[in-house]
Scaffold this motif. Structure first.
Motif, PDB file in Angstrom:
ATOM      1  N   ILE A  34       1.289 -42.819  -4.593  1.00  0.00           N
ATOM      2  CA  ILE A  34       1.071 -42.299  -5.735  1.00  0.00           C
ATOM      3  C   ILE A  34       1.060 -43.447  -6.388  1.00  0.00           C
ATOM      4  CG2 ILE A  34       2.440 -41.464  -7.644  1.00  0.00           C
ATOM      5  CD1 ILE A  34       3.854 -39.116  -5.684  1.00  0.00           C
ATOM      6  N   GLU A  35       0.655 -43.576  -7.569  1.00  0.00           N
ATOM      7  CA  GLU A  35       0.448 -45.309  -8.036  1.00  0.00           C
ATOM      8  C   GLU A  35       0.644 -44.673  -9.444  1.00  0.00           C
ATOM      9  OE1 GLU A  35      -2.745 -46.596  -6.514  1.00  0.00           O
ATOM     10  OE2 GLU A  35      -3.404 -48.392  -8.876  1.00  0.00           O
ATOM     11  N   GLU A  36       1.075 -45.698 -10.302  1.00  0.00           N
ATOM     12  CA  GLU A  36       1.138 -45.524 -12.031  1.00  0.00           C
ATOM     13  C   GLU A  36       0.267 -46.606 -12.569  1.00  0.00           C
ATOM     14  OE1 GLU A  36       4.640 -44.418 -13.439  1.00  0.00           O
ATOM     15  OE2 GLU A  36       4.208 -45.588 -15.641  1.00  0.00           O
ATOM     16  N   LYS A  43       0.013 -41.471 -14.045  1.00  0.00           N
ATOM     17  CA  LYS A  43       0.856 -41.211 -12.694  1.00  0.00           C
ATOM     18  C   LYS A  43      -0.267 -40.236 -11.808  1.00  0.00           C
ATOM     19  CE  LYS A  43       4.950 -40.111 -11.210  1.00  0.00           C
ATOM     20  NZ  LYS A  43       6.355 -39.202 -11.415  1.00  0.00           N
ATOM     21  N   GLU A  58      -0.649 -36.753 -13.963  1.00  0.00           N
ATOM     22  CA  GLU A  58       0.513 -36.577 -14.455  1.00  0.00           C
ATOM     23  C   GLU A  58       0.974 -37.693 -15.979  1.00  0.00           C
ATOM     24  OE1 GLU A  58       4.587 -35.689 -12.190  1.00  0.00           O
ATOM     25  OE2 GLU A  58       4.979 -36.654 -13.899  1.00  0.00           O
ATOM     26  N   THR A  60       2.407 -40.212 -18.486  1.00  0.00           N
ATOM     27  CA  THR A  60       4.086 -40.279 -18.282  1.00  0.00           C
ATOM     28  C   THR A  60       4.270 -40.558 -19.910  1.00  0.00           C
ATOM     29  OG1 THR A  60       2.798 -42.522 -17.625  1.00  0.00           O
ATOM     30  CG2 THR A  60       3.367 -41.991 -16.544  1.00  0.00           C
TER      31      THR A  60
END
Ligand code: ZN
Length: 133
Positions: A34-36, A43, A58, A60
């Protein structure tokens, strides 16, 4: 330009944690990271399948592109990404052919990729991403 494969399919979700219950527990696909991406207020969760992968997106921030997308259309298919050899050349070629682009220059994407979006007006209503990695 040389399109090599479907790199990934981006799916807008309200919650990655909730969505993973379906993809991991029901379908048995493993999330590998998972990376933002702060600049895009998003995300991402990566779920490789064979030669390509699903990307769960998703927001943020409700004002970010994915936040706005979900507010307007709900969860669902957001974009399809094709991998190309050389993104800069591909964009120049498309520009010359009169294709409408959202990004005229490559920008940084997740996982060190270079990405750019083609405008849905030119790609039959889908948001098309080109990426090089
Ligand atoms: Zn993407």
């Amino acid at each position: 330009m040389n399109v090599k494969k479907i790199d990934h399919i981006g799916i807008a979700v309200e919650s990655i944690q909730e969505a993973l219950k379906f993809y991991e527990e029901m379908l048995g696909i493993k999330c590998t990271g998972i990376e933002e991406v702060a600049s895009q207020k998003v995300k991402m969760a990566f779920l490789p399948i064979g030669e390509s992968e699903l990307e769960l997106l998703e927001s943020t921030d409700p004002e970010g592109p994915i936040g706005k997308f979900i507010a307007k259309r709900g969860q669902g298919l957001h974009h399809i990404a094709l991998r190309v050899d050389n993104l800069e050349d591909a964009l120049n070629e498309l520009k010359e052919k009169g294709v409408r682009l959202i990004d005229e220059k490559p920008r940084p994407g997740a996982g060190g990729a270079k990405i750019a979006f083609v405008h849905p007006k030119s790609s039959n209503g889908i948001l098309l991403e080109l990426c090089e990695r």
